[in-house]
Structure formats: C-alpha cells, structure tokens
Design a protein around this motif. Structure first.
Motif, PDB file in Angstrom:
ATOM      1  N   PHE A 114      -4.858  13.200  -9.640  1.00 52.84           N
ATOM      2  CA  PHE A 114      -4.576  11.761  -9.706  1.00 52.84           C
ATOM      3  C   PHE A 114      -5.754  11.088 -10.406  1.00 52.84           C
ATOM      4  N   ARG A 115      -5.461   9.996 -11.141  1.00 53.59           N
ATOM      5  CA  ARG A 115      -6.556   9.306 -11.840  1.00 53.59           C
ATOM      6  C   ARG A 115      -6.585   7.842 -11.423  1.00 53.59           C
ATOM      7  N   SER A 116      -7.794   7.292 -11.392  1.00 45.96           N
ATOM      8  CA  SER A 116      -7.924   5.908 -10.932  1.00 45.96           C
ATOM      9  C   SER A 116      -9.155   5.259 -11.554  1.00 45.96           C
ATOM     10  N   LYS A 117      -9.016   3.920 -11.777  1.00 47.01           N
ATOM     11  CA  LYS A 117     -10.163   3.174 -12.330  1.00 47.01           C
ATOM     12  C   LYS A 117     -11.255   3.009 -11.280  1.00 47.01           C
ATOM     13  N   SER A 118     -10.848   2.875 -10.013  1.00 49.08           N
ATOM     14  CA  SER A 118     -11.843   2.726  -8.946  1.00 49.08           C
ATOM     15  C   SER A 118     -11.404   3.547  -7.725  1.00 49.08           C
ATOM     16  N   VAL A 119     -12.369   3.850  -6.879  1.00 47.68           N
ATOM     17  CA  VAL A 119     -12.086   4.636  -5.665  1.00 47.68           C
ATOM     18  C   VAL A 119     -12.835   4.002  -4.496  1.00 47.68           C
TER      19      VAL A 119
ATOM     20  N   LEU B 218       0.849  -1.195   0.000  1.00 50.06           N
ATOM     21  CA  LEU B 218       0.000   0.000   0.000  1.00 50.06           C
ATOM     22  C   LEU B 218       0.885   1.245   0.000  1.00 50.06           C
ATOM     23  N   GLU B 219       0.624   2.163  -0.936  1.00 53.24           N
ATOM     24  CA  GLU B 219       1.354   3.444  -0.940  1.00 53.24           C
ATOM     25  C   GLU B 219       0.494   4.475  -0.219  1.00 53.24           C
ATOM     26  N   VAL B 220       1.067   5.106   0.811  1.00 49.00           N
ATOM     27  CA  VAL B 220       0.281   6.076   1.596  1.00 49.00           C
ATOM     28  C   VAL B 220       0.867   7.470   1.440  1.00 49.00           C
ATOM     29  N   GLN B 221       0.008   8.429   1.146  1.00 47.86           N
ATOM     30  CA  GLN B 221       0.425   9.833   1.158  1.00 47.86           C
ATOM     31  C   GLN B 221      -0.416  10.532   2.234  1.00 47.86           C
ATOM     32  N   ASP B 222       0.262  11.212   3.165  1.00 50.63           N
ATOM     33  CA  ASP B 222      -0.454  11.878   4.261  1.00 50.63           C
ATOM     34  C   ASP B 222      -1.005  13.220   3.794  1.00 50.63           C
ATOM     35  N   LYS B 223      -1.941  13.143   2.898  1.00 49.37           N
ATOM     36  CA  LYS B 223      -2.507  14.368   2.317  1.00 49.37           C
ATOM     37  C   LYS B 223      -4.022  14.257   2.254  1.00 49.37           C
ATOM     38  N   ASN B 224      -4.651  15.408   2.136  1.00 49.28           N
ATOM     39  CA  ASN B 224      -6.108  15.496   2.094  1.00 49.28           C
ATOM     40  C   ASN B 224      -6.616  15.562   0.655  1.00 49.28           C
ATOM     41  N   VAL B 225      -7.684  14.856   0.370  1.00 47.64           N
ATOM     42  CA  VAL B 225      -8.321  14.984  -0.949  1.00 47.64           C
ATOM     43  C   VAL B 225      -9.208  16.228  -0.917  1.00 47.64           C
ATOM     44  N   GLU B 226      -8.990  17.105  -1.908  1.00 47.63           N
ATOM     45  CA  GLU B 226      -9.765  18.360  -1.916  1.00 47.63           C
ATOM     46  C   GLU B 226     -11.070  18.225  -2.680  1.00 47.63           C
ATOM     47  N   ARG B 227     -10.994  17.550  -3.828  1.00 47.59           N
ATOM     48  CA  ARG B 227     -12.227  17.335  -4.578  1.00 47.59           C
ATOM     49  C   ARG B 227     -12.048  16.154  -5.509  1.00 47.59           C
ATOM     50  N   VAL B 228     -13.151  15.718  -6.083  1.00 44.48           N
ATOM     51  CA  VAL B 228     -13.120  14.540  -6.964  1.00 44.48           C
ATOM     52  C   VAL B 228     -14.003  14.837  -8.172  1.00 44.48           C
ATOM     53  N   ASP B 229     -13.768  14.089  -9.257  1.00 48.56           N
ATOM     54  CA  ASP B 229     -14.689  14.134 -10.395  1.00 48.56           C
ATOM     55  C   ASP B 229     -14.997  12.697 -10.781  1.00 48.56           C
ATOM     56  N   PHE B 230     -16.210  12.283 -10.476  1.00 49.67           N
ATOM     57  CA  PHE B 230     -16.633  10.909 -10.780  1.00 49.67           C
ATOM     58  C   PHE B 230     -17.548  10.882 -12.014  1.00 49.67           C
ATOM     59  N   SER B 231     -17.586  12.000 -12.765  1.00 47.37           N
ATOM     60  CA  SER B 231     -18.553  12.064 -13.875  1.00 47.37           C
ATOM     61  C   SER B 231     -18.091  11.243 -15.067  1.00 47.37           C
ATOM     62  N   GLU B 232     -16.773  10.982 -15.171  1.00 46.87           N
ATOM     63  CA  GLU B 232     -16.290  10.116 -16.259  1.00 46.87           C
ATOM     64  C   GLU B 232     -15.118   9.289 -15.762  1.00 46.87           C
ATOM     65  N   LYS B 233     -14.832   8.214 -16.536  1.00 52.03           N
ATOM     66  CA  LYS B 233     -13.746   7.318 -16.144  1.00 52.03           C
ATOM     67  C   LYS B 233     -12.533   7.596 -17.020  1.00 52.03           C
ATOM     68  N   PRO B 234     -11.308   7.498 -16.514  1.00 50.30           N
ATOM     69  CA  PRO B 234     -10.994   7.203 -15.113  1.00 50.30           C
ATOM     70  C   PRO B 234     -11.414   8.366 -14.204  1.00 50.30           C
ATOM     71  N   PHE B 235     -11.671   8.007 -12.941  1.00 53.39           N
ATOM     72  CA  PHE B 235     -12.071   9.016 -11.968  1.00 53.39           C
ATOM     73  C   PHE B 235     -10.886   9.933 -11.656  1.00 53.39           C
ATOM     74  N   LYS B 236     -11.219  11.169 -11.296  1.00 51.72           N
ATOM     75  CA  LYS B 236     -10.151  12.127 -10.954  1.00 51.72           C
ATOM     76  C   LYS B 236     -10.269  12.516  -9.482  1.00 51.72           C
ATOM     77  N   VAL B 237      -9.084  12.633  -8.868  1.00 51.65           N
ATOM     78  CA  VAL B 237      -9.005  12.985  -7.446  1.00 51.65           C
ATOM     79  C   VAL B 237      -7.939  14.070  -7.316  1.00 51.65           C
ATOM     80  N   TRP B 238      -8.280  15.209  -6.719  1.00 55.76           N
ATOM     81  CA  TRP B 238      -7.314  16.306  -6.577  1.00 55.76           C
ATOM     82  C   TRP B 238      -6.795  16.391  -5.148  1.00 55.76           C
ATOM     83  N   VAL B 239      -5.462  16.431  -5.059  1.00 56.59           N
ATOM     84  CA  VAL B 239      -4.802  16.468  -3.753  1.00 56.59           C
ATOM     85  C   VAL B 239      -3.746  17.566  -3.798  1.00 56.59           C
TER      86      VAL B 239
END
Ligand SMILES: Cc1cc2nc3c(=O)[nH]c(=O)nc-3n(C[C@H](O)[C@H](O)[C@H](O)COP(=O)(O)OP(=O)(O)OC[C@H]3O[C@@H](n4cnc5c(N)ncnc54)[C@H](O)[C@@H]3O)c2cc1C
Length: 309
Positions: free
Chosen positions: A103-108, A77-98
C-alpha cells in the motif's frame, strides 16, 4: 499493489488510532487504517473504564472501542483488520506492506501502542483484567480495602505501590532481588509507608484463584527454590512496557527503550510520518492521553499534507 496513493494510512486501532481516524476522516482525507493483531488495542483487555470522561456509569473496554470504531467509520474511516509487516519510509510515497500486499500513502500515523510486560507465571492468562493488572491508575480503585501485590523493583513499582495505598488495606511489594532500580527517594517513600510491606528475593511461581477471582500466589525464593503462599485479591505487575516498533526496522528515531521520538509536534524524524499514543508516551499511558495525541497527529498530518501543495 494498486496505483492508488492514499492521503493517510493509520497503523493501529487503539484510542490513538481511532481518534486519528475520526479527525482525518472528518477532514475528508479518506484514511485507511490497519487495525493490527489486537483490533481495538489494549482496552479490549479491560472490563471497566471509569476514567474516560463522558461515561458517568463507566464503560466496558471492548464496548468503548467498538463505539470509537463505529464513530470513525461513520465519517469514512476504512478499517482493515490486518497487521502491518514492514514499511519503507526512505522515499515518498511511503510504502506499507500488509499480508504481502503493498500500500502507498503520502503520510502515515503510527499508533501501535506499548505492550505491558507480564510475568508469564502459571494461571496469569486467566486472571488478566480480572484480578491481575498492569495499570494501578486504571484499576486501583477497584481494590478498596483489599490486599494487593505489586511486582517490580523500579520507580514504576514504587509509584504504583504508593498510589495503591489510597485504596488497598495492605500492599505487598515483591522484588526478585534485594537491589532496587528505583530512585532512592521513591524507594524510601514506599519503605516508610505503613501500608506497604516490601519482600525481597520473591518471584511469582503461580497465581491462585477461587470462584470469585484471584485469591493469592505461590511465591518462590530464587536463591533456594523454597516456596510460600500469600493471599491477595489484586496484583499489579510493574516490570515495564515495550513499545511496538519492531516492524519499523529503525526507520524512525526512537529512544533507547524503543519509544518513537516526536520531533516537531507529533511528527517523527521522517517528514510526513507521525506517531501518537503509548508508542511515544513514556509517562501517562492512558486512553484519554492516547486519544488526545491521535487528534494532534491527525491535525498535524492534515496541515503537513496541505503544505505539500
Ligand atoms: C489491563 C489494562 C487496563 C487499562 N485500563 C485503562 C483505563 O481504565 N483507563 C485508561 O485511560 N487507560 C487504561 N489502560 C491504558 C490504555 O489501554 C492505553 O493507554 C491505551 O490503550 C493506549 O492507546 P494506543 O492507541 O496508544 O495503543 P493501544 O491501545 O495499545 O493499541 C495499539 C494498536 O496497535 C495495533 N498494532 C500493533 N502492531 C501493529 C502492526 N504491526 N500493524 C497494525 N497494527 C498494529 C494493535 O492491534 C492495537 O490495535 C489500560 C491498559 C491495560 C493493559
């Protein structure tokens, strides 16, 4: 932004998050976790955990969370001690802003927990986890033959007060009004319990302490501002919980209180987005149940990813 698309991003590092991390790392999904503003989650606030199986002598909250992290990291497991500010789940891959980075991911997997609502009375910060708690199931047994307060007027407050009579010599239930949100049956159960005294029109102005910890509270009558002191060695605040979902900006369905709704097993209203732990749990809110759901969410995510091929 990198070109990389992760298999799974886990948001939150409580028991749900680390268990999801452990399972998805062992499934070789190379998960990335954002641990958030409270790395380790709510158990970092508590000194003794006696109800998590496997620790006959009990274990400190921070100690347990460090071990969960070490175990998950050992498997990748890779851990970053940071907060997620917002996400965009409207299209794939999903987007996560930190911290401004995308950052982009197939699943969250969302494991952001639920904050207890505290009173914010003077002296509260110093006594949190020492004499003042928000969880009778977790901490009630530490108050055998002691006098404790419960603050609140809903079903949770009645339930906590009744539960605490198993241990405490006396439970005083304080409510700021004389009208209770609690159901009639729960209220009457508390009212008829000889160990419970109900005091209405009482708020906590400040907490009192001595060298051994919490020693009492200054109570105020909101109608006229008059005050009185009450002694106690424990206090349980039962005025509600707030699930941490604001950063999702309503992109997954929640109930009226903001708890994420699970649609198929742990999958949310968005295909490929899963949720686990206190952020979906309106009932149990325990480390072991959060960990169990973290396991379920990781298995669900793994199977869902497999089905996409
Ligand atoms: C004082 C106290 C004592 C307790 N004692 C016990 C006990 O003895 N036994 C027991 O079983 N349970 C106990 N509990 C309950 C237990 O702590 C919770 O049920 C459990 O921690 C829930 O786990 P979770 O993983 O769902 O969320 P949490 O532990 O709440 O973790 C949430 C995580 O989400 C992260 N996060 C939030 N927002 C973001 C964001 N935007 N980006 C990234 N990360 C984010 C936080 O940093 C945190 O790491 C206690 C709770 C309290 C408050």
């Amino acid at each position: 932004m990198t070109d990389e698309v992760r298999n799974v991003i886990i948001i939150g590092s409580g028991p749900a998050g680390y268990t999801a991390g452990l399972y998805s790392a062992r499934a070789l999904l190379e998960p990335l976790m954002f641990a958030g503003y409270m790395s380790g989650g709510q158990l970092m606030l508590t000194s003794d955990i006696e109800n998590f199986p496997g620790y006959p002598e009990g274990i400190g909250g921070p100690e347990m969370m460090i071990q969960l992290r070490e175990q998950a990291e050992k498997f990748g497991l890779e851990v970053q001690d940071k907060n997620v500010e917002r996400v965009d789940f409207s299209e794939k891959p999903f987007k996560v802003w930190v911290e401004g980075e995308e950052f982009r991911s197939k699943s969250v997997i969302i494991c952001t927990g639920a904050e207890s609502i505290w009173l914010g009375a003077e002296g509260e910060e110093e006594q949190k986890g020492r004499g003042i708690s928000t969880c009778a199931t977790c901490d009630g047994a530490f108050f055998r033959e002691q006098e404790v307060l419960v603050i609140g007027g809903g079903d949770s407050a009645m339930e906590e007060a009744t539960f605490l009579t198993r241990f405490a010599s006396k439970v005083t239930l304080l409510h700021r009004r004389d009208v209770f949100k609690a159901s009639k049956v729960m209220y009457e159960r508390a009212l008829n319990n000889p160990k419970i005294e109900i005091k209405t029109f009482k708020t906590v102005r400040s907490w009192l302490s001595d060298e051994t910890g919490l020693s009492g509270a200054v109570l105020e009558d909101p109608r006229d501002g008059s005050t009185e002191e009450i002694s106690c060695t424990g206090a349980f605040i039962a005025i509600g919980h707030k699930p941490i979902t604001n950063f999702l900006e309503e992109q997954v369905e929640t109930d009226e209180a903001g708890y994420i709704l699970a649609k198929t097993h742990t999958m949310t209203s968005v295909d490929g987005v899963f949720a686990a732990g206190d952020v979906v749990d309106t009932r149990y809110r325990q480390a072991i149940t959060a960990a169990g759901m973290g396991c379920q969410a990781a298995i669900d995510a793994e199977k869902w990813l497999e089905d996409q091929h």
